[in-house]
Design a protein around this motif. Structure first.
Motif, mmCIF file in Angstrom:
data_model
loop_
_atom_site.group_PDB
_atom_site.id
_atom_site.type_symbol
_atom_site.label_atom_id
_atom_site.label_comp_id
_atom_site.label_asym_id
_atom_site.label_seq_id
_atom_site.Cartn_x
_atom_site.Cartn_y
_atom_site.Cartn_z
ATOM 1 N N UNK A 223 6.812 -4.076 0.084
ATOM 2 C CA UNK A 223 5.546 -3.675 -0.640
ATOM 3 C C UNK A 223 5.390 -2.250 -0.544
ATOM 4 N N UNK A 224 5.468 -1.630 0.755
ATOM 5 C CA UNK A 224 5.121 -0.444 1.031
ATOM 6 C C UNK A 224 5.946 0.622 0.221
ATOM 7 N N UNK A 225 7.399 0.195 0.174
ATOM 8 C CA UNK A 225 8.445 0.944 -0.518
ATOM 9 C C UNK A 225 8.525 0.708 -2.031
ATOM 10 N N UNK A 226 7.704 -0.123 -2.574
ATOM 11 C CA UNK A 226 7.696 -0.300 -4.142
ATOM 12 C C UNK A 226 6.402 -0.424 -4.729
ATOM 13 N N UNK A 227 5.278 -0.486 -4.128
ATOM 14 C CA UNK A 227 3.913 -0.413 -4.773
ATOM 15 C C UNK A 227 3.575 1.071 -5.178
ATOM 16 N N UNK A 228 2.682 0.968 -6.299
ATOM 17 C CA UNK A 228 2.441 2.242 -6.865
ATOM 18 C C UNK A 228 1.318 2.827 -6.058
ATOM 19 N N UNK A 229 0.326 2.046 -5.434
ATOM 20 C CA UNK A 229 -1.013 2.156 -4.737
ATOM 21 C C UNK A 229 -0.537 2.047 -3.275
ATOM 22 N N UNK A 230 -1.510 2.556 -2.521
ATOM 23 C CA UNK A 230 -1.315 2.813 -1.082
ATOM 24 C C UNK A 230 -1.176 1.320 -0.482
ATOM 25 N N UNK A 231 -0.597 1.325 0.584
ATOM 26 C CA UNK A 231 -0.625 -0.070 1.225
ATOM 27 C C UNK A 231 -0.716 0.105 2.825
ATOM 28 N N UNK A 232 -1.562 -0.664 3.320
ATOM 29 C CA UNK A 232 -2.012 -0.484 4.719
ATOM 30 C C UNK A 232 -1.161 -1.615 5.404
ATOM 31 N N UNK A 233 -0.480 -1.503 6.584
ATOM 32 C CA UNK A 233 0.132 -2.282 7.312
ATOM 33 C C UNK A 233 -0.584 -2.409 8.478
ATOM 34 N N UNK A 234 -1.106 -3.882 8.754
ATOM 35 C CA UNK A 234 -1.900 -4.077 10.056
ATOM 36 C C UNK A 234 -1.031 -5.027 10.829
ATOM 37 N N UNK A 235 -1.043 -4.413 12.007
ATOM 38 C CA UNK A 235 -0.513 -5.301 13.256
ATOM 39 C C UNK A 235 -1.340 -6.139 13.600
ATOM 40 N N UNK A 236 -1.018 -7.305 14.098
ATOM 41 C CA UNK A 236 -1.818 -8.275 14.670
ATOM 42 C C UNK A 236 -3.000 -8.008 15.710
ATOM 43 N N UNK A 237 -2.600 -7.156 16.560
ATOM 44 C CA UNK A 237 -3.359 -6.746 17.563
ATOM 45 C C UNK A 237 -4.262 -5.496 17.463
ATOM 46 N N UNK A 238 -4.331 -5.108 16.252
ATOM 47 C CA UNK A 238 -4.989 -3.845 16.061
ATOM 48 C C UNK A 238 -6.428 -4.391 15.363
#
Length: 161
Positions: free
Chosen positions: A145-160
């Protein structure tokens, strides 16, 4: 300020709840629409709702209906208590409209599709923290999704969150 469509990918796992908590605390603001995007890759559904919205996804489902287990059974989606509590809290405390949209199919493609077709201002997704080997073998939904989406994507790690 214009209303934003802030998406959060949810599958009710610990990492998707972390993304939901993070987005609720750090991303959404009063007046936004928080859109839960759930991809159900199981096509078994006794009511046949899948056939109605297989290509486009469900209509937006308001929070009160998303909280009703009888209504959600028709969609084959079973939100857990913790997720519902997070959603009700953000709706009440921040004045955010909360809706859900259900897709059926491959999570990678459907999440990308959601960023385009809803359209989403941004999308928060959880990260399962796969090793490099597992990510190479299984593929990473968040990486795709990060590499293909036109809008910003935020990836959240479980411990954050």
């Amino acid at each position: 300020m214009a209303r934003r469509n802030v998406g959060v990918a949810v599958d009710f796992s610990a990492c998707s709840k972390a993304a939901l908590r993070w987005a609720s605390t750090n991303l959404v603001r009063r007046g936004d629409r928080l859109i839960l995007v759930h991809v159900n890759n199981c096509y078994q559904n006794e009511q046949g709702i899948v056939h109605l919205w297989e290509n486009t996804g469900s209509p937006f489902i308001p929070l009160d209906e998303f909280s009703d287990r009888y209504i959600m059974k028709r969609y084959g989606v079973f939100p857990d208590k913790e997720t519902l509590e997070i959603l009700h809290d953000v709706a009440n405390q921040k004045g955010v409209e909360v809706v859900a949209k259900i897709y059926w199919g491959d999570p990678k493609g459907k999440l990308w599709e959601a960023t385009e077709k809803i359209p989403l201002h941004c999308l928060a997704v959880g990260s399962r923290g796969l090793s490099k080997v597992k990510r190479a073998l299984l593929g990473s939904v968040s990486s795709y999704v990060v590499n293909h989406a036109a809008s910003p994507v935020i990836v959240v790690k479980e411990n954050t969150a």
